[in-house]
Design a protein around this motif. Sequence first.
Motif, PDB file in Angstrom:
ATOM      1  N   ILE A 249       0.863  -1.190   0.000  1.00 32.57           N
ATOM      2  CA  ILE A 249       0.000   0.000   0.000  1.00 32.57           C
ATOM      3  C   ILE A 249       0.898   1.239   0.000  1.00 32.57           C
ATOM      4  CG2 ILE A 249      -1.841   1.259   1.207  1.00 32.57           C
ATOM      5  CD1 ILE A 249      -2.683  -1.390   2.503  1.00 32.57           C
ATOM      6  N   PRO A 250       0.929   1.995  -1.115  1.00 33.67           N
ATOM      7  CA  PRO A 250       1.823   3.161  -1.172  1.00 33.67           C
ATOM      8  C   PRO A 250       1.483   4.156  -0.064  1.00 33.67           C
ATOM      9  CG  PRO A 250       0.942   2.649  -3.360  1.00 33.67           C
ATOM     10  CD  PRO A 250       0.182   1.812  -2.378  1.00 33.67           C
ATOM     11  N   LYS A 251       2.511   4.784   0.448  1.00 32.40           N
ATOM     12  CA  LYS A 251       2.300   5.755   1.537  1.00 32.40           C
ATOM     13  C   LYS A 251       1.765   7.080   0.989  1.00 32.40           C
ATOM     14  CE  LYS A 251       3.787   3.262   4.972  1.00 32.40           C
ATOM     15  NZ  LYS A 251       3.249   2.099   4.247  1.00 32.40           N
ATOM     16  N   ASN A 252       2.239   7.449  -0.214  1.00 32.06           N
ATOM     17  CA  ASN A 252       1.857   8.750  -0.781  1.00 32.06           C
ATOM     18  C   ASN A 252       1.477   8.612  -2.238  1.00 32.06           C
ATOM     19  OD1 ASN A 252       2.646  10.455   1.543  1.00 32.06           O
ATOM     20  ND2 ASN A 252       4.635   9.501   1.107  1.00 32.06           N
ATOM     21  N   PHE A 253       0.607   9.503  -2.678  1.00 32.84           N
ATOM     22  CA  PHE A 253       0.226   9.540  -4.083  1.00 32.84           C
ATOM     23  C   PHE A 253       0.396  10.958  -4.599  1.00 32.84           C
ATOM     24  CE2 PHE A 253      -2.060   5.896  -2.415  1.00 32.84           C
ATOM     25  CZ  PHE A 253      -1.818   4.937  -3.386  1.00 32.84           C
ATOM     26  N   ALA A 254       0.894  11.086  -5.821  1.00 32.19           N
ATOM     27  CA  ALA A 254       1.136  12.420  -6.383  1.00 32.19           C
ATOM     28  C   ALA A 254      -0.156  13.049  -6.892  1.00 32.19           C
ATOM     29  CB  ALA A 254       2.150  12.319  -7.527  1.00 32.19           C
ATOM     30  N   THR A 255      -1.071  12.204  -7.412  1.00 29.25           N
ATOM     31  CA  THR A 255      -2.279  12.739  -8.048  1.00 29.25           C
ATOM     32  C   THR A 255      -3.522  12.158  -7.383  1.00 29.25           C
ATOM     33  OG1 THR A 255      -1.098  12.899 -10.145  1.00 29.25           O
ATOM     34  CG2 THR A 255      -3.516  12.938 -10.258  1.00 29.25           C
ATOM     35  N   THR A 256      -4.455  13.023  -7.039  1.00 30.92           N
ATOM     36  CA  THR A 256      -5.728  12.598  -6.464  1.00 30.92           C
ATOM     37  C   THR A 256      -6.842  13.001  -7.422  1.00 30.92           C
ATOM     38  OG1 THR A 256      -4.956  12.855  -4.205  1.00 30.92           O
ATOM     39  CG2 THR A 256      -7.331  12.869  -4.525  1.00 30.92           C
ATOM     40  N   VAL A 257      -7.632  12.032  -7.872  1.00 31.14           N
ATOM     41  CA  VAL A 257      -8.724  12.304  -8.803  1.00 31.14           C
ATOM     42  C   VAL A 257     -10.036  11.984  -8.106  1.00 31.14           C
ATOM     43  CG1 VAL A 257      -9.670  11.796 -11.088  1.00 31.14           C
ATOM     44  CG2 VAL A 257      -7.215  11.498 -10.660  1.00 31.14           C
ATOM     45  N   THR A 258     -10.995  12.903  -8.173  1.00 29.38           N
ATOM     46  CA  THR A 258     -12.312  12.633  -7.609  1.00 29.38           C
ATOM     47  C   THR A 258     -13.303  12.464  -8.758  1.00 29.38           C
ATOM     48  OG1 THR A 258     -11.748  13.968  -5.697  1.00 29.38           O
ATOM     49  CG2 THR A 258     -14.083  13.451  -6.001  1.00 29.38           C
ATOM     50  N   LEU A 259     -14.051  11.360  -8.748  1.00 22.33           N
ATOM     51  CA  LEU A 259     -14.956  11.019  -9.847  1.00 22.33           C
ATOM     52  C   LEU A 259     -16.317  10.628  -9.314  1.00 22.33           C
ATOM     53  CD1 LEU A 259     -12.288   8.862 -11.614  1.00 22.33           C
ATOM     54  CD2 LEU A 259     -13.631  10.539 -12.889  1.00 22.33           C
TER      55      LEU A 259
END
Lengths: 370, 370
Positions: A249-259
């Motif tokens: 489970i990655p600790k961080n994500f660069a891009t957050t998309v809300t759909l």
Amino acid sequence: MKFTCHKNELAQAIQLVSKAIANKPQTPILSGIYMEATNNQVELHATDNEMGIISIIPSEVEQEGKLVLSGRYMQEVIRRLPGETVTISQEIDENISKIQSAASNFTLLSMPANDFPTVKRLEDGIRFKIQDNVLRDIIKKTVFACSTDEARPVFTGCQMEINGETLKMAATNTHRLSVKKEVIANLSGDLHIIIPAKILNELLRALNSDMPVEVDVCCSSNQASFQFENVVLMSRLIEGQFPNYDSVIPKNFATTVTLDTEDFLAAVDRVSLISRSADYNIIRLEFGGNQVHISSNSPDIGKADEIVAASIDGPAVNIAFNAKYVTDVLKNIDSKNFRFLLNQSLQAAAVREEDNPTFVYIVTPVRTQN
Amino acid sequence: MKFTCHKNELAQAIQLVSKAIANKPQTPILSGIYMEATNNQVELHATDNEMGIISIIPSEVEQEGKLVLSGRYMQEVIRRLPGETVTISQEIDENISKIQSAASNFTLLSMPANDFPTVKRLEDGIRFKIQDNVLRDIIKKTVFACSTDEARPVFTGCQMEINGETLKMAATNTHRLSVKKEVIANLSGDLHIIIPAKILNELLRALNSDMPVEVDVCCSSNQASFQFENVVLMSRLIEGQFPNYDSVIPKNFATTVTLDTEDFLAAVDRVSLISRSADYNIIRLEFGGNQVHISSNSPDIGKADEIVAASIDGPAVNIAFNAKYVTDVLKNIDSKNFRFLLNQSLQAAAVREEDNPTFVYIVTPVRTQN
């Protein structure tokens, strides 16, 4: 033995316990339903030696006793009976049982009740109570992610972890992972067990009451049982070591998309019509600007593409997935919107509900040309 | 070519014409749906070279033309489209067609429209008009009695006979025979043709309007067509000599039994649960007094028996049938009561509706031990 009960209650109990009868029973007796009449009730049992189901119905018992009848014929006969009540009795010859309802009489060959491996309730283990809707949600959000490949048993079940007051369920087929946790009042203990997907799916179907129901869960080192109302579902556990999934489970994500969950699911479902017949059912997702461009391509059929509005926070990303790994999770999400969390094209992505940190789904992308 | 139409109308038309596409089409083009846009409409055609279906829907046609798309993908794609309307167009490359609806775009490989064997309407033959409910009833009461054994083609269809104003339909699999006749206003002619059960079953499904509809029937020596609203169903006829069945309909019966259709059907259905898995599905009927005793028996399963009230006029009779040959006809009878007409145990029996002499069903009994 002889008892009389309501036809519909008996038909429902038979339908429920029949789920534990294997398509190809190992031995003839396992094709049967065991019925035991005592006091004012009848207990029905069925099992495939891996899972077992008990259902108890009220009954007018004229003579106590037990018998085993073919599950298949019980199902077919009982639901077609003309009367409101059914009387089932054993003849002097113990191999013959009678089913009687209004002007309808069936005489069926029965099997030796003493040979039936009745379902034993769990005596020892960690016990806790959980509301049916909470348990349903935990199962629904994880069990779909299991593998069906019997060659690797640990992936055909969900790992249930108890750690203090926290109950956590996890499932993976190695390409995707689904984890859901809840804090349960009065829960305590430390346990890691793997429960077969099969019993969890039956439990989902059986937990269909319109009224709130409390489920008694009991887990030993090699069995789990779920008891509610007049039903007990039991199963052996899967042996083996569940993978340590926290590290994927990655600790961080660069891009957050809300759909919008429903819109995006429908679009992916359509676009994947083109890729569905191929081996990997690949769809491409291009997140950028304020939209996601979904596309698929098959040299034999054609191509599909669709635009869905999205709120994107972070760098643009192009990524490809097996469409089924996307639609499966979206069908089990309840929030109106959901979040796609991304790093780069070949790094694992996550799906989360909008305002609910208790659930996470990790999916591995596929490598595509260009 | 380019046209725009209502998605739901197109989806319905596709669903209807798709019934003419074979499961395993003889040639690739026969897996397609032909679409021709002219004036303000689109005609859809599909065929397996035996039967053909045309459905016409209103459409805004921007450019006339024709194209052929995979029936399977058309069905899957169109019903899932997000918009209320669909635009279908051909690209400059004639092998590529576009389907567009709201933000959804599909580019499908199309097939050469000139190669498609379009469904030709019948020009010559006997023509008549018949109300949909009358035609439905004639088909429903006969087509179930056909054989499915392709080795003897004449039994896989219904013989339609026109004799003056009388229209008669007959079907048999040699063990049972079903005959229904109606007088049709303005009908005239003399014709005996055998229409495949397949097209008649599709016609039954397609004749589902809530409002009265008139069906135009046209029969030539080797084809029949049924036209109503914006639909045409066409079929080749079956060649061969239908048996002269009049001789197998007994002139007189010694015993007349009147039974409640629903009660008797339910009882036979239950009792036959025991015999169903055997080769001949035999049930025994003992008519006598004011009841019929229905029973079946299987050494491996057990036995069933049931009593149903009956009004019996004539000598008592014991007789046995393949249960399916009894339930099939009762499912297609509309009257509350029906008549069982009997002679002796091994002689053909008849089933008739209570007050309707236009229908007769003949069934051969089976010989049983004792």
